[in-house]
Design a protein around this motif. Structure first.
Motif, PDB file in Angstrom:
ATOM      1  N   UNK B  91      -7.759   7.875 -20.597  1.00 54.87           N
ATOM      2  CA  UNK B  91      -7.209   6.677 -21.218  1.00 54.87           C
ATOM      3  C   UNK B  91      -7.096   5.522 -20.229  1.00 54.87           C
ATOM      4  N   UNK B  92      -7.095   4.308 -20.787  1.00 50.38           N
ATOM      5  CA  UNK B  92      -7.004   3.097 -19.971  1.00 50.38           C
ATOM      6  C   UNK B  92      -5.789   3.121 -19.059  1.00 50.38           C
ATOM      7  N   UNK B  93      -5.992   2.764 -17.806  1.00 50.60           N
ATOM      8  CA  UNK B  93      -4.883   2.665 -16.870  1.00 50.60           C
ATOM      9  C   UNK B  93      -4.596   3.938 -16.104  1.00 50.60           C
ATOM     10  N   UNK B  94      -5.160   5.064 -16.545  1.00 51.39           N
ATOM     11  CA  UNK B  94      -4.888   6.320 -15.838  1.00 51.39           C
ATOM     12  C   UNK B  94      -5.631   6.350 -14.502  1.00 51.39           C
ATOM     13  N   UNK B  95      -5.046   7.082 -13.560  1.00 54.00           N
ATOM     14  CA  UNK B  95      -5.586   7.085 -12.198  1.00 54.00           C
ATOM     15  C   UNK B  95      -5.781   8.500 -11.674  1.00 54.00           C
ATOM     16  N   UNK B  96      -6.766   8.665 -10.802  1.00 57.91           N
ATOM     17  CA  UNK B  96      -6.794   9.822  -9.904  1.00 57.91           C
ATOM     18  C   UNK B  96      -6.829   9.239  -8.507  1.00 57.91           C
ATOM     19  N   UNK B  97      -5.917   9.681  -7.662  1.00 62.20           N
ATOM     20  CA  UNK B  97      -5.834   9.108  -6.328  1.00 62.20           C
ATOM     21  C   UNK B  97      -6.041  10.205  -5.293  1.00 62.20           C
ATOM     22  N   UNK B  98      -6.867   9.922  -4.300  1.00 60.22           N
ATOM     23  CA  UNK B  98      -6.978  10.822  -3.157  1.00 60.22           C
ATOM     24  C   UNK B  98      -6.432  10.063  -1.953  1.00 60.22           C
ATOM     25  N   UNK B  99      -5.209  10.372  -1.594  1.00 62.84           N
ATOM     26  CA  UNK B  99      -4.569   9.592  -0.528  1.00 62.84           C
ATOM     27  C   UNK B  99      -5.247   9.769   0.831  1.00 62.84           C
ATOM     28  N   UNK B 100      -5.605  10.989   1.237  1.00 65.45           N
ATOM     29  CA  UNK B 100      -6.233  11.111   2.565  1.00 65.45           C
ATOM     30  C   UNK B 100      -7.527  10.300   2.703  1.00 65.45           C
ATOM     31  N   UNK B 101      -8.289  10.193   1.595  1.00 60.16           N
ATOM     32  CA  UNK B 101      -9.554   9.442   1.660  1.00 60.16           C
ATOM     33  C   UNK B 101      -9.406   7.990   1.210  1.00 60.16           C
ATOM     34  N   UNK B 102      -8.197   7.625   0.806  1.00 62.43           N
ATOM     35  CA  UNK B 102      -7.920   6.272   0.303  1.00 62.43           C
ATOM     36  C   UNK B 102      -8.796   5.908  -0.908  1.00 62.43           C
ATOM     37  N   UNK B 103      -9.049   6.899  -1.748  1.00 65.55           N
ATOM     38  CA  UNK B 103      -9.880   6.684  -2.928  1.00 65.55           C
ATOM     39  C   UNK B 103      -8.991   6.545  -4.160  1.00 65.55           C
ATOM     40  N   UNK B 104      -9.231   5.496  -4.961  1.00 63.16           N
ATOM     41  CA  UNK B 104      -8.535   5.348  -6.233  1.00 63.16           C
ATOM     42  C   UNK B 104      -9.571   5.313  -7.342  1.00 63.16           C
ATOM     43  N   UNK B 105      -9.461   6.270  -8.271  1.00 57.97           N
ATOM     44  CA  UNK B 105     -10.359   6.308  -9.423  1.00 57.97           C
ATOM     45  C   UNK B 105      -9.546   5.827 -10.612  1.00 57.97           C
ATOM     46  N   UNK B 106      -9.992   4.730 -11.216  1.00 57.30           N
ATOM     47  CA  UNK B 106      -9.170   4.080 -12.229  1.00 57.30           C
ATOM     48  C   UNK B 106      -9.973   3.829 -13.496  1.00 57.30           C
ATOM     49  N   UNK B 107      -9.347   4.086 -14.642  1.00 55.84           N
ATOM     50  CA  UNK B 107     -10.022   3.820 -15.914  1.00 55.84           C
ATOM     51  C   UNK B 107      -9.691   2.415 -16.384  1.00 55.84           C
ATOM     52  N   UNK B 108     -10.730   1.687 -16.797  1.00 58.19           N
ATOM     53  CA  UNK B 108     -10.511   0.284 -17.196  1.00 58.19           C
ATOM     54  C   UNK B 108     -10.832   0.077 -18.670  1.00 58.19           C
TER      55      UNK B 108
END
Lengths: 163, 108
Positions: B91-108
């Motif tokens: 769904x829109x706005x949901x995130x998966x974050x990988x803090x060690x790699x500084x990766x943000x996967x975001x649904x738009x």
């Protein structure tokens, strides 16, 4: 600093380390990524009530440092440190006011731990949207803070009674 | 716990709970996933096309899976594995974050 206090501090730090290890093995369904029970907070709470701010602070920092080296690695260490620092500041401040109960202080500690972690995470990934998790973490922080507070409360009474 | 404290925390609980309910009611499926590394956008994907993609960061990799309009991270070489354990998002706005790699996967 008498020998009894030294023994207590060593024991509390060890228990804190053990609890943070146990906590990593308990798989709670991931409502919010990376959520934990915050069991180690029990020991900080106990140290705060049995001894003073300085002792509790040392135990908290030692736990994070050692568990960072042993289990988690640098990235997670940064987040735990931020969370623990903010939660310690809030808890020691509230304890000084002398109007809060143990459980309330524990809950405030839980909530502020989450806020500190999200704050650092936002800075690291440079994305303010992580605050999207805040309401979920608020609810979880209150729930877990209540549980750890209740356990801490009982333990503090028990130790004080039998000392 | 004192009564005043109980009321205070209950109010916070109700507010946060209301927000969560509002959030679950208003969520809509997303069509585009955006991946950013260290705050800058890296790549965008269309959710209608099923695929695997390896996100390569200076710290390590995350393998992104797009399937049936949902996004998951199936594999990563980060120490905490939080992104891998996280459920798939759609769904829109949901995130998966990988803090060690500084990766943000975001649904738009």
């Amino acid at each position: 600093m008498n020998s009894k206090k030294i023994a207590y501090c060593g024991l509390l730090t060890t228990v804190a380390l053990l609890l943070s290890y146990v906590e990593r093995m308990i798989a709670i369904p991931m409502i919010v990524p990376g959520m934990k029970l915050g069991l180690a907070n029990i020991t900080v709470l106990i140290a705060l009530y049995l001894f003073d701010n300085k002792t509790a602070f040392c135990i908290s920092i030692l736990r994070i440092l050692i568990s960072g080296i042993l289990f988690t690695g640098f990235a997670s260490f940064l987040y735990s440190a931020a969370g623990a620092l903010l939660s310690f500041i809030i808890m020691s401040f509230c304890k000084k006011r002398n109007v809060f109960s143990v459980i309330a202080i524990s809950i405030l500690g839980g909530i502020s731990h989450n806020i500190g972690q999200i704050f650092i995470a936002c800075i690291v990934v440079e994305n303010i949207k992580l605050f999207y998790y805040m309401p979920f973490l608020m609810i979880l922080g209150i729930a877990t803070g209540f549980i750890t507070g209740a356990i801490g409360n009982k333990t503090i009474h028990y130790i004080k009674h039998y000392n | 716990m004192k009564k005043k404290e109980m009321i205070f925390f209950l109010i916070i609980l109700v507010l946060a709970g209301a927000f969560c309910i509002f959030h679950f009611i208003t969520q809509t499926p997303s069509a585009v996933v955006s991946v950013s590394i260290d705050g800058t956008e890296y790549k965008q994907f269309d959710l209608s096309k099923d695929q695997y993609y390896t996100i390569q960061t200076p710290q390590g990799y995350n393998i992104l899976q797009i399937q049936n309009h949902t996004v998951t991270v199936t594999e990563a070489d980060c120490p905490d594995q939080i992104c891998v354990q996280q459920k798939s998002i759609q769904n829109k706005g949901e995130l998966i974050v990988c803090l060690p790699h500084k990766v943000v996967i975001e649904l738009k």
